[in-house]
Write a protein that holds these residues in place. Sequence first.
Motif, PDB file in Angstrom:
ATOM      1  N   GLU A   1       4.304 -36.532  41.313  1.00  0.00           N
ATOM      2  CA  GLU A   1       5.090 -37.632  40.746  1.00  0.00           C
ATOM      3  C   GLU A   1       5.520 -38.589  41.869  1.00  0.00           C
ATOM      4  O   GLU A   1       5.429 -39.820  41.733  1.00  0.00           O
TER       5      GLU A   1
ATOM      6  N   SER B   1       4.216 -42.385  42.032  1.00  0.00           N
ATOM      7  CA  SER B   1       5.169 -43.497  41.885  1.00  0.00           C
ATOM      8  C   SER B   1       4.858 -44.634  42.852  1.00  0.00           C
ATOM      9  O   SER B   1       5.361 -45.735  42.707  1.00  0.00           O
TER      10      SER B   1
ATOM     11  N   PRO C   1       1.615 -47.236  40.689  1.00  0.00           N
ATOM     12  CA  PRO C   1       2.068 -47.226  39.291  1.00  0.00           C
ATOM     13  C   PRO C   1       0.959 -47.452  38.275  1.00  0.00           C
ATOM     14  O   PRO C   1       1.089 -47.039  37.127  1.00  0.00           O
TER      15      PRO C   1
END
Length: 168
Positions: free
Chosen positions: A57, A61, A64
């Motif tokens: 994650e 991030s 995106p």
Amino acid sequence: MEFYEALKARRSIRGFKPDPIPEAVLARVLEAVRIAPSACNLQPWKFLLVQSPAQRELVGSCYPRGEWLRQAPLIVVALGNRNQAWKRVDGTSAHVIDVSIAMEHLILAATAEGLGTCWICAFDQALLHAKLGLAPEWDVVAMTPVGYPQAEPRPFVRKELADLSARL
Ligand SMILES: Cc1cc2nc3c(=O)[nH]c(=O)nc-3n(C[C@H](O)[C@H](O)[C@H](O)COP(=O)(O)O)c2cc1C
């Protein structure tokens, strides 16, 4: 898989099954990375194996557009160290070339193992550098998801042979 078959089978895969990669398969792929050449054999690299959901994650991030990146059971983040690398006569460091060669070893070995990958460079380099807490001499050169393919690759489009080579 035969070498030329692997070259043709390698495509950018942007969708993955959650199935884990067996350790023996991963070990063979990493051995292909280990034996990659580098300028003066300085091996100015480190490959982060990002497997936990929280760390995937974190990496995702910084890219995106790629929900599919986080789907893969493994993301490999390729780091190059410009201080450890050989320098050209003009002082430029070869670390990006070295890391890219090793990364392509990884990608072709993964292909030969039936795994899908995708070179990714369009991430926020500064953001990922900060989130990983890297020392300044380390550059995040590229990353790739690694996993069993779920999605079909895009159509194969390439220049003609006559357009890519010149005989001098
Ligand atoms: C250096 C490099 C960076 C790339 N960066 C991205 C990227 O950030 N995101 C992405 O979806 N694909 C990326 N790609 C994949 C290319 O779009 C892809 O290799 C090209 O369109 C040819 O398709 P193929 O890999 O399926 O043969 C990158 C490829 C290379 C070699």
